[in-house]
Design an enzyme around this catalytic site. Structure first.
Site, PDB file in Angstrom:
ATOM      1  N   ASN A   9       0.874  -1.171   0.000  1.00 57.53           N
ATOM      2  CA  ASN A   9       0.000   0.000   0.000  1.00 57.53           C
ATOM      3  C   ASN A   9       0.911   1.221   0.000  1.00 57.53           C
ATOM      4  O   ASN A   9       1.477   1.573   1.022  1.00 57.53           O
ATOM      5  CB  ASN A   9      -0.884  -0.036   1.257  1.00 57.53           C
ATOM      6  N   TRP A  10       1.056   1.829  -1.173  1.00 55.78           N
ATOM      7  CA  TRP A  10       1.995   2.962  -1.287  1.00 55.78           C
ATOM      8  C   TRP A  10       1.452   4.221  -0.625  1.00 55.78           C
ATOM      9  O   TRP A  10       2.183   5.185  -0.456  1.00 55.78           O
ATOM     10  CB  TRP A  10       2.276   3.262  -2.761  1.00 55.78           C
ATOM     11  N   LYS A  11       0.171   4.244  -0.310  1.00 54.07           N
ATOM     12  CA  LYS A  11      -0.446   5.460   0.242  1.00 54.07           C
ATOM     13  C   LYS A  11      -0.175   6.636  -0.714  1.00 54.07           C
ATOM     14  O   LYS A  11      -0.149   6.428  -1.923  1.00 54.07           O
ATOM     15  CB  LYS A  11       0.050   5.711   1.667  1.00 54.07           C
ATOM     16  N   HIS A  94      -9.633   1.532   4.555  1.00 50.14           N
ATOM     17  CA  HIS A  94      -8.370   1.660   5.288  1.00 50.14           C
ATOM     18  C   HIS A  94      -8.584   2.589   6.486  1.00 50.14           C
ATOM     19  O   HIS A  94      -9.345   3.555   6.392  1.00 50.14           O
ATOM     20  CB  HIS A  94      -7.279   2.211   4.362  1.00 50.14           C
ATOM     21  N   GLU A  96      -6.906   4.913   7.665  1.00 53.17           N
ATOM     22  CA  GLU A  96      -6.643   6.330   7.402  1.00 53.17           C
ATOM     23  C   GLU A  96      -7.846   6.985   6.726  1.00 53.17           C
ATOM     24  O   GLU A  96      -8.136   8.158   6.938  1.00 53.17           O
ATOM     25  CB  GLU A  96      -5.370   6.475   6.543  1.00 53.17           C
ATOM     26  N   GLU A 166      -5.776  -4.836  10.476  1.00 46.04           N
ATOM     27  CA  GLU A 166      -4.727  -3.847  10.714  1.00 46.04           C
ATOM     28  C   GLU A 166      -5.009  -3.089  12.012  1.00 46.04           C
ATOM     29  O   GLU A 166      -5.747  -2.095  12.003  1.00 46.04           O
ATOM     30  CB  GLU A 166      -4.680  -2.835   9.560  1.00 46.04           C
ATOM     31  N   GLY A 172       2.305   2.180  10.783  1.00 43.72           N
ATOM     32  CA  GLY A 172       3.295   3.248  10.634  1.00 43.72           C
ATOM     33  C   GLY A 172       4.002   3.620  11.927  1.00 43.72           C
ATOM     34  O   GLY A 172       4.676   4.639  12.009  1.00 43.72           O
ATOM     35  N   SER A 212       3.126  -2.266  10.284  1.00 44.97           N
ATOM     36  CA  SER A 212       4.574  -2.379  10.484  1.00 44.97           C
ATOM     37  C   SER A 212       5.148  -3.742  10.106  1.00 44.97           C
ATOM     38  O   SER A 212       6.050  -4.254  10.761  1.00 44.97           O
ATOM     39  CB  SER A 212       4.954  -1.992  11.924  1.00 44.97           C
TER      40      SER A 212
HETATM   41  P1  PGA Z   1       2.584   0.220   7.656  1.00 45.23           P
HETATM   42  O1  PGA Z   1       1.135   0.473   7.023  1.00 45.23           O
HETATM   43  O2  PGA Z   1       3.104  -1.078   7.084  1.00 45.23           O
HETATM   44  O3  PGA Z   1       3.406   1.413   7.260  1.00 45.23           O
HETATM   45  O4  PGA Z   1       2.407   0.119   9.137  1.00 45.23           O
HETATM   46  C1  PGA Z   1       0.239  -0.574   6.793  1.00 45.23           C
HETATM   47  C2  PGA Z   1      -1.020  -0.031   6.185  1.00 45.23           C
HETATM   48  O5  PGA Z   1      -1.433   1.083   6.561  1.00 45.23           O
HETATM   49  O6  PGA Z   1      -1.633  -0.683   5.321  1.00 45.23           O
END
Ligand code: PGA
Length: 250
Positions: A9-11, A94, A96, A166, A172, A212
């Site tokens: 997931n590049w965001k 997600h 976020e 998640e 993150g 992470s």
């Molecule tokens: P992360 O993000 O691996 O940077 O913790 C995972 C995600 O948000 O899908």
């Protein structure tokens, strides 16, 4: 046997030229993997990523979509639009998006239905906050999110849904759930799916862990009984590092 699915997931990262270079670097590194490899990229990279990943084992996904097919929704992109350029996967719900963009269990459910109607495979995220975890509510939260996300889907659709567990406190932050904790949470999600859709569906549905994930912890996580791969944010931005996560079993 469920296959392992490893999705990056590049965001909000990577310009088209960077995406092309990345995929060209990743291609030889993962070509022998039996695991499913997916990159979920920003809208502006989709077309370039799809072209660059043609004739490779790398699949391309988007990170969000709108549930309506078309209309006056300035700034939005529909499932039909994604499908029209051959996008295969889409991340839905997600944390976020739930946190910053008013995504709710209801919009998540509508988006999943629209994704299936248009032949896209959804990667649906569920996860508890630190506060919910500390109050002992994690299982309740994630099983409810799962139930509401999947409401009204057919058994076949549920089977083709990828769920990503998640925990929000692990995204993150460098904090990973222990492999036992992640496995137990995923078992609870699988049990909930079994209660509603039956054993066969529950045994087939792919449930990833995210939060992470790195090359250092991928093997420990992905070899647990119920963890079927991962959704990888930060560590997916480097093709070498991401390839080591994909190749955790080689
Ligand atoms: P992360 O993000 O691996 O940077 O913790 C995972 C995600 O948000 O899908």
């Amino acid at each position: 046997m469920r296959k392992k699915v490893i999705a990056g997931n590049w965001k909000m990262n990577m310009l088209p030229n960077e995406a092309i270079e990345y995929i060209n670097q990743l291609t030889p590194l993962v070509k022998d993997s039996k695991n499913e490899v997916i990159l979920c990229v920003p809208y502006t990279d989709l077309f370039y990523a799809l072209l660059t990943a043609q004739n490779t084992n790398i699949k391309i996904g988007a990170q969000n979509m709108h549930f309506e097919e078309k209309g006056a929704y300035t700034g939005e992109v529909s499932a039909k639009m994604l499908k029209s350029i051959n996008v295969e996967y889409v991340i839905i719900g997600h944390s976020e998006r739930r946190q910053y963009f008013n995504e709710t269990d209801e919009t998540v459910n509508k988006k999943i239905k629209a994704a299936f109607e248009n032949g896209l495979k959804p990667i649906v995220c569920v996860g508890e906050t630190l506060e919910q975890r500390e109050e002992g509510k994690a299982v309740e939260v994630i099983t409810k999110q799962t139930e509401l996300a999947l409401e009204g889907l057919t058994k076949e659709e549920v089977k083709s849904t990828i769920i990503a567990y998640e925990p929000i406190w692990a995204i993150g932050t460098g904090k990973t759930a222990t492999s036992e904790d992640a496995n137990n949470a995923i078992k609870e999600i699988r049990n909930k799916i079994e209660q509603i859709y039956g054993k066969e569906v529950a045994e087939d549905v792919i449930i990833q862990y995210g939060g992470s994930v790195k090359s250092k912890n991928a093997k420990e996580l992905f070899t647990m009984s119920d963890i079927d791969g991962g959704l990888v944010g930060g560590a997916s931005l480097d093709p070498e590092e991401f390839s080591k996560i994909v190749n955790y079993d080689i």
